[in-house]
Motif scaffolding. Structure first.
Motif, PDB file in Angstrom:
ATOM      1  N   LEU A  98     -10.653   3.436  -0.343  1.00  0.00           N
ATOM      2  CA  LEU A  98     -10.278   2.713  -1.085  1.00  0.00           C
ATOM      3  C   LEU A  98     -10.788   2.909  -2.317  1.00  0.00           C
ATOM      4  O   LEU A  98     -11.276   2.580  -2.910  1.00  0.00           O
ATOM      5  CB  LEU A  98      -9.512   1.642  -0.398  1.00  0.00           C
ATOM      6  N   VAL A  99      -9.426   3.110  -3.203  1.00  0.00           N
ATOM      7  CA  VAL A  99      -9.638   3.268  -4.531  1.00  0.00           C
ATOM      8  C   VAL A  99      -8.635   2.590  -5.742  1.00  0.00           C
ATOM      9  O   VAL A  99      -7.673   2.733  -5.889  1.00  0.00           O
ATOM     10  CB  VAL A  99      -9.887   5.383  -5.631  1.00  0.00           C
ATOM     11  N   TYR A 100      -9.333   1.929  -6.276  1.00  0.00           N
ATOM     12  CA  TYR A 100      -8.408   0.684  -6.926  1.00  0.00           C
ATOM     13  C   TYR A 100      -8.310   1.423  -8.692  1.00  0.00           C
ATOM     14  O   TYR A 100      -8.917   2.103  -9.145  1.00  0.00           O
ATOM     15  CB  TYR A 100      -9.155  -0.408  -7.349  1.00  0.00           C
ATOM     16  N   PRO A 101      -6.592   0.464  -8.959  1.00  0.00           N
ATOM     17  CA  PRO A 101      -6.441   0.926 -10.137  1.00  0.00           C
ATOM     18  C   PRO A 101      -7.393   0.458 -11.704  1.00  0.00           C
ATOM     19  O   PRO A 101      -8.400   0.000 -10.737  1.00  0.00           O
ATOM     20  CB  PRO A 101      -5.880   0.455 -10.388  1.00  0.00           C
ATOM     21  N   PRO A 102      -7.721   1.434 -12.659  1.00  0.00           N
ATOM     22  CA  PRO A 102      -8.570   0.346 -13.235  1.00  0.00           C
ATOM     23  C   PRO A 102      -8.876  -0.710 -13.998  1.00  0.00           C
ATOM     24  O   PRO A 102      -9.981  -1.168 -13.937  1.00  0.00           O
ATOM     25  CB  PRO A 102      -8.346   1.614 -14.832  1.00  0.00           C
ATOM     26  N   LYS A 103      -7.689  -1.902 -13.051  1.00  0.00           N
ATOM     27  CA  LYS A 103      -7.663  -2.824 -13.391  1.00  0.00           C
ATOM     28  C   LYS A 103      -8.307  -3.673 -12.219  1.00  0.00           C
ATOM     29  O   LYS A 103      -8.366  -4.669 -12.450  1.00  0.00           O
ATOM     30  CB  LYS A 103      -6.611  -3.822 -14.154  1.00  0.00           C
ATOM     31  N   GLY A 104      -8.356  -3.251 -11.182  1.00  0.00           N
ATOM     32  CA  GLY A 104      -8.908  -3.612  -9.950  1.00  0.00           C
ATOM     33  C   GLY A 104      -7.617  -3.846  -9.677  1.00  0.00           C
ATOM     34  O   GLY A 104      -6.560  -3.753  -9.091  1.00  0.00           O
ATOM     35  N   GLU A 105      -7.630  -5.185  -8.296  1.00  0.00           N
ATOM     36  CA  GLU A 105      -7.168  -5.715  -7.675  1.00  0.00           C
ATOM     37  C   GLU A 105      -5.440  -5.968  -8.297  1.00  0.00           C
ATOM     38  O   GLU A 105      -4.796  -6.107  -7.700  1.00  0.00           O
ATOM     39  CB  GLU A 105      -7.328  -7.241  -6.934  1.00  0.00           C
ATOM     40  N   ALA A 106      -5.646  -6.870  -9.620  1.00  0.00           N
ATOM     41  CA  ALA A 106      -4.765  -7.244 -10.498  1.00  0.00           C
ATOM     42  C   ALA A 106      -3.452  -5.844 -10.788  1.00  0.00           C
ATOM     43  O   ALA A 106      -2.595  -6.219 -10.514  1.00  0.00           O
ATOM     44  CB  ALA A 106      -5.094  -7.993 -11.838  1.00  0.00           C
ATOM     45  N   ASP A 107      -3.535  -4.585 -10.879  1.00  0.00           N
ATOM     46  CA  ASP A 107      -2.798  -4.273 -10.899  1.00  0.00           C
ATOM     47  C   ASP A 107      -1.702  -2.844  -9.747  1.00  0.00           C
ATOM     48  O   ASP A 107      -1.734  -2.153 -10.180  1.00  0.00           O
ATOM     49  CB  ASP A 107      -3.792  -3.276 -11.979  1.00  0.00           C
ATOM     50  N   LEU A 108      -2.528  -4.460  -8.808  1.00  0.00           N
ATOM     51  CA  LEU A 108      -2.394  -2.989  -7.481  1.00  0.00           C
ATOM     52  C   LEU A 108      -0.369  -3.025  -7.803  1.00  0.00           C
ATOM     53  O   LEU A 108       0.008  -4.451  -7.463  1.00  0.00           O
ATOM     54  CB  LEU A 108      -3.079  -3.247  -6.620  1.00  0.00           C
ATOM     55  N   LEU A 109       0.470  -2.098  -7.164  1.00  0.00           N
ATOM     56  CA  LEU A 109       2.005  -1.753  -6.606  1.00  0.00           C
ATOM     57  C   LEU A 109       1.403  -3.720  -5.457  1.00  0.00           C
ATOM     58  O   LEU A 109       0.853  -4.113  -4.777  1.00  0.00           O
ATOM     59  CB  LEU A 109       2.041  -0.428  -6.328  1.00  0.00           C
ATOM     60  N   THR A 110       2.312  -4.123  -5.629  1.00  0.00           N
ATOM     61  CA  THR A 110       2.498  -5.149  -4.542  1.00  0.00           C
ATOM     62  C   THR A 110       3.762  -4.587  -4.368  1.00  0.00           C
ATOM     63  O   THR A 110       4.690  -4.973  -4.529  1.00  0.00           O
ATOM     64  CB  THR A 110       3.128  -6.558  -5.561  1.00  0.00           C
ATOM     65  N   VAL A 111       3.871  -5.307  -2.484  1.00  0.00           N
ATOM     66  CA  VAL A 111       5.007  -5.486  -2.263  1.00  0.00           C
ATOM     67  C   VAL A 111       5.686  -6.771  -0.832  1.00  0.00           C
ATOM     68  O   VAL A 111       4.335  -7.457  -0.288  1.00  0.00           O
ATOM     69  CB  VAL A 111       5.439  -3.980  -0.775  1.00  0.00           C
ATOM     70  N   THR A 112       6.324  -7.800  -1.375  1.00  0.00           N
ATOM     71  CA  THR A 112       7.210  -8.966  -0.843  1.00  0.00           C
ATOM     72  C   THR A 112       7.980  -8.525   0.659  1.00  0.00           C
ATOM     73  O   THR A 112       9.237  -7.847   0.741  1.00  0.00           O
ATOM     74  CB  THR A 112       7.664  -9.564  -1.573  1.00  0.00           C
ATOM     75  N   ILE A 113       7.289  -8.828   1.820  1.00  0.00           N
ATOM     76  CA  ILE A 113       8.354  -8.853   2.810  1.00  0.00           C
ATOM     77  C   ILE A 113       8.699 -10.114   3.008  1.00  0.00           C
ATOM     78  O   ILE A 113       8.397 -11.578   3.210  1.00  0.00           O
ATOM     79  CB  ILE A 113       6.545  -8.676   4.228  1.00  0.00           C
ATOM     80  N   HIS A 114      10.207 -10.087   3.582  1.00  0.00           N
ATOM     81  CA  HIS A 114      10.946 -11.607   3.312  1.00  0.00           C
ATOM     82  C   HIS A 114      10.944 -11.768   4.827  1.00  0.00           C
ATOM     83  O   HIS A 114      11.128 -10.985   5.765  1.00  0.00           O
ATOM     84  CB  HIS A 114      11.570 -11.158   2.725  1.00  0.00           C
ATOM     85  N   PRO A 115      11.091 -13.154   5.118  1.00  0.00           N
ATOM     86  CA  PRO A 115      11.274 -13.729   6.247  1.00  0.00           C
ATOM     87  C   PRO A 115      12.319 -12.714   7.320  1.00  0.00           C
ATOM     88  O   PRO A 115      12.097 -13.098   8.416  1.00  0.00           O
ATOM     89  CB  PRO A 115      11.486 -14.970   6.065  1.00  0.00           C
ATOM     90  N   GLU A 116      13.318 -12.543   6.707  1.00  0.00           N
ATOM     91  CA  GLU A 116      14.502 -11.905   7.487  1.00  0.00           C
ATOM     92  C   GLU A 116      14.156 -10.870   8.322  1.00  0.00           C
ATOM     93  O   GLU A 116      14.620 -10.292   9.458  1.00  0.00           O
ATOM     94  CB  GLU A 116      15.690 -11.693   6.715  1.00  0.00           C
TER      95      GLU A 116
END
Length: 630
Positions: A93-111
Motif C-alpha cells: 500500500l502506498v499512501y498519499p504524500p500527506k499520509g492517512e489524513a489525505d486518504l479518500l474516505t468512504v462512509t458506510i451507512h447502517p441501512e
C-alpha cells in the motif's frame, strides 16, 4: 474448472520466449494448469479463406481456487516466477504524500445491512491502459463474477474513473423510487424501479435483477456531489465509466460474504497494479463503518504459516533439506524463510494476498511437489498390502439386484432429488418438516428435496415409458435420506430396495412374490406373527397407509435373531425413523396396491402394485453367507 483465453503472442512476449504447442502444454502440466486449445491453426485456416480472424489465442484451464490465474497478467506472472525468470512481486500500500489524513474516505451507512452490508475498495494510481490490458481488466471482473462471486450474488465489482468524481464517497441503501441516475452507456436518467423494468429484456443484466429486486432498499454509492458511482450488483453509472484514457481507477466491491469480499478486492487490485507508474502498488481507502470504527481497505498483509521439511518429505517420498524446500516454494510465488529457532526443520512461509488457496500446510506441501515436478517424484511401493472388497451394503444390494434381474425385472436409476409434492402429496403423505432434507433455493421445482422413498422415481419412470407394452416391472436399489439431528451432519443415508408392477390387473401377488424371492436369497424365513417361538424371520400385517388401496396393503416386519437382538435393536432404535411393534419386531417396509389417486397424480392409467423395504438390518446378518461365497 475455469477456462481463460489469452493472446498467444502477448503471452510469449511476457514470458520472453516462444513455445511450440507441445512445449507449452508440458509447461502448463508441470505448473498444474492445462492447455485446452491453441487456436493458431483455426486462425491460419480462416486467413487462407479470406475470412476475418482474431489473433491466435491459447485457452488455458485453471484450478477453480486459483483466482490469480484468471487473467493473462496473473498467468504470465506466475509462470515467469516458476521458470525462474523473475522474482515474485511484493504488493504494498502506498499512501498519499500527506499520509492517512489525505486518504479518500468512504462512509458506510447502517441501512446497507438490510441488503448488502459489506464493502471494500482500492485505488490504482497513474495506470496506463492499452486496448488489450483494458479488455483483460473487464474480462477478469466477468470471470470473478461467474466464479467466486457466484454470478454477483455474493460479491459484485464496480470500477470507476476517479478523476470524474469527488470524495468523500457514501455507501447507502435507499428506497428504489429515491434512486435516480444515468446507467452505463446511457445518457437518460432512470429511477431504480425503471431500471429493473428496462433491463428485464437485457440478455446479460437480466440474470442479476433478482438479487435485489424484492429488497425494500437498494444499495447505492454516491460521491461528495451526490453523483452516483454504482448501484451494485446491477449496473455502474455512466458518469464514472472507465475508458482507455483513464489514469486513476477507483474499485468498489460490495458483498454478503466477508471472506470472498477480501479475496475479490485483493485480486482485482493486485492483478492490474502492474500497470501503475510504480508497479505493484495500491493506494488504500479509509472506510468509516456503521459503528464508527475506521478500517483501511484493501488489506494486503501477508499471512504467516509454518511448514516443515519432514512433512513435505513424508508426503512426497523425497529427502529434501529445509533450504531446498524453501527454494521450491519460491518458485510458486511464496516467500519462505528458514526458521530462526533451533528447529532446523521448520520453514516460515509468507503467503501473498494473491494466494487465498493456501489454507493449510498440506497446500504448501502441494506447491513444493509441483515445483519439484510430479513426474520427478520417486516411485515406491506402499509399505502395506491390502485387498479391496465391496462394502457390506453394496454387496447386499448386488444380491437383490441380481435376483430380481434374473426374475425378469428391469433395473432403473431415477434421480435422487425430487419435488416436495412428489415425495409427499402425490403419495398421500403429509410433510412433517422433520423427515426430508430440503434444498435451499432449488434451481427448479423438480429438485426441492432429497427423496425419502424410492416409489416416486419408479412411478415417474413408468409414466415416461407408458407407451411400452405391458406389463411394466421395474425395480431400484438405492439410497434415501432422512433428517437425523443426532448425526454430525444432521442427516443419514439408508439403503432401500423397491419394485413396481404395472399391468391391466393390480398384481398384488406379483410384488409379494418378488419380495419373497429377495428374502429367500437373503436366507430370511417367512414366519407367523403369532409364532413367538420363531427366532428370526419376516411376516406381514395389514396396514392403512393412505398411499395404498384400503385393505390391499401390508406392513413388513422383521424379527432380529436372538444372539444379535440386543445390540442390533439398540443400534436401530437410535435411528429416528426406525419403527417397532409391540413384539419389538422392526418395520422393514410396505407392499400393496397403489391408491388410484396416487396413480392419477403421476398420470398413470393402469393399476400398479409396489413393494419397498430397507436393507440396513441385513448388513451384518449376511456376512457369513458372503464369506462362504468368496
Amino acid at each position: 474448472m475455469p477456462t481463460i483465453a489469452v493472446d498467444k503472442a502477448e503471452l510469449w512476449e511476457r514470458l520472453g520466449q516462444e513455445y511450440t504447442s507441445d512445449e507449452f502444454d508440458t509447461l502448463c502440466f508441470e505448473y498444474g494448469v492445462e492447455l485446452d486449445e491453441d487456436t493458431t491453426a483455426e486462425v491460419e485456416e480462416a486467413i487462407k479463406k479470406g475470412l476475418p480472424a482474431e489473433r491466435p489465442q491459447l485457452k488455458i484451464e485453471t484450478p477453480a481456487n486459483r483466482y490469480d490465474l484468471l487473467c493473462i497478467e496473473g498467468i504470465s506472472r506466475a509462470l515467469k516466477v516458476f521458470l525462474g525468470k523473475a522474482k515474485a512481486p511484493r504488493y504494498r500500500l502506498v499512501y498519499p504524500p500527506k499520509g492517512e489524513a489525505d486518504l479518500l474516505t468512504v462512509t458506510i451507512h447502517p441501512e446497507t445491512k438490510r441488503v448488502r452490508p459489506l464493502f471494500a475498495c482500492a485505488i490504482l494510481r497513474n495506470i496506463k491502459f492499452t486496448p488489450r490490458s483494458y479488455a483483460s481488466f473487464i474480462d477478469l471482473q466477468d470471470k470473478l463474477h461467474q466464479n467466486i462471486c457466484r454470478r454477483r450474488q455474493l460479491v459484485a465489482i464496480g470500477t470507476h474513473d476517479l478523476d470524474t468524481l469527488k470524495g468523500p464517497f457514501r455507501y447507502e441503501a435507499r428506497a428504489p423510487k429515491d434512486i435516480k441516475f444515468a446507467p452505463l452507456n446511457k445518457e437518460q436518467e432512470y429511477t431504480a424501479e425503471e431500471l429493473m423494468t428496462l433491463y428485464e429484456s437485457d440478455k446479460q443484466l437480466s440474470r442479476y435483477l433478482h438479487i435485489i429486486r424484492d429488497a425494500p432498499v437498494y444499495p447505492i454509492i454516491y460521491d461528495a456531489e451526490d453523483r452516483v458511482l454504482s448501484m451494485p450488483p446491477i449496473i455502474n453509472s455512466n458518469h464514472s465509466k472507465i475508458t482507455l484514457n483513464t489514469t486513476n481507477v477507483f474499485i468498489d466491491v460490495t458483498a454478503t460474504d466477508q471472506t470472498k469480499l477480501d479475496i475479490v478486492v485483493n485480486m482485482v487490485a493486485t492483478m492490474f497494479s502492474e500497470y501503475c507508474s510504480e508497479p505493484f502498488t495500491i493506494e488504500p481507502v479509509k472506510m468509516i463503518l456503521p459503528d464508527g470504527t475506521v478500517k483501511i481497505s484493501p488489506d494486503l498483509s501477508e499471512r504467516k504459516m509454518s511448514a516443515h521439511a519432514s512433512y513435505v518429505n513424508s508426503c512426497t517420498g523425497l529427502s529434501l533439506k529445509s533450504d531446498e524446500v524453501a527454494n521450491l516454494l519460491s518458485k510458486m510465488s511464496l516467500f519462505p524463510t528458514l526458521s530462526t529457532t533451533t528447529n532446523a526443520d521448520e520453514i516460515e512461509v509468507s503467503i501473498p494476498p494473491t494466494r487465498p488457496d493456501i489454507l493449510h500446510e498440506c497446500d504448501i506441501m502441494e506447491d513444493a511437489a509441483i515445483a519439484y515436478g510430479f513426474n520427478n517424484l520417486p516411485d515406491t511401493f506402499p509399505p502395506t498390502t491390502t485387498v479391496g472388497q465391496p462394502s457390506a451394503i453394496n454387496k447386499l444390494s448386488d444380491i437383490i439386484r441380481m435376483e430380481w434381474a434374473l426374475a425378469g425385472w428391469i433395473e432403473v436409476l431415477p434421480l435422487t432429488l425430487c419435488s416436495l409434492e412428489e415425495n409427499f402429496d402425490f403419495l398421500n403423505h403429509e410433510d412433517d418438516n422433520n423427515t426430508a432434507v430440503k434444498i435451499a433455493n432449488p434451481k427448479t421445482l423438480e429438485f426441492q428435496v432429497v427423496r425419502t422413498t424410492l416409489i416416486p422415481g419408479l412411478l415417474k419412470t413408468i409414466r415416461e415409458n407408458r407407451s411400452h407394452s405391458l406389463p411394466l416391472k421395474i425395480f431400484e436399489t438405492g439410497d434415501v435420506v432422512f433428517k437425523d439431528l443426532k448425526r454430525e451432519r444432521q442427516s443419514r443415508n439408508e439403503r432401500h430396495a423397491a419394485a413396481i408392477w404395472c399391468n391391466k390387473t393390480a398384481g398384488f401377488e406379483i410384488v409379494h412374490g418378488v419380495f419373497d424371492r429377495a428374502m429367500k436369497m437373503l436366507e430370511i424365513p417367512r414366519i407367523s406373527n403369532s409364532d413367538s417361538k420363531a427366532e428370526t424371520g419376516y411376516y406381514l400385517e395389514e396396514t392403512s397407509d393412505p398411499m395404498f388401496f384400503p385393505g390391499r396393503a401390508a406392513t413388513i416386519y422383521y424379527r432380529v435373531p436372538p444372539h444379535k437382538r440386543k445390540s442390533t435393536l439398540e443400534k436401530l432404535k437410535q435411528d429416528a425413523k426406525a419403527v417397532f411393534n409391540v413384539h419389538e419386531d422392526m418395520v422393514l417396509g410396505t407392499l400393496g396396491i397403489l391408491h388410484p389417486s396416487v396413480l392419477e397424480k403421476f398420470d398413470i392409467q393402469y393399476p400398479c402394485s409396489a413393494v419397498e423395504f430397507t436393507l440396513e438390518p441385513f448388513k451384518k446378518e449376511m456376512q457369513k453367507i458372503w464369506t462362504n461365497d468368496e
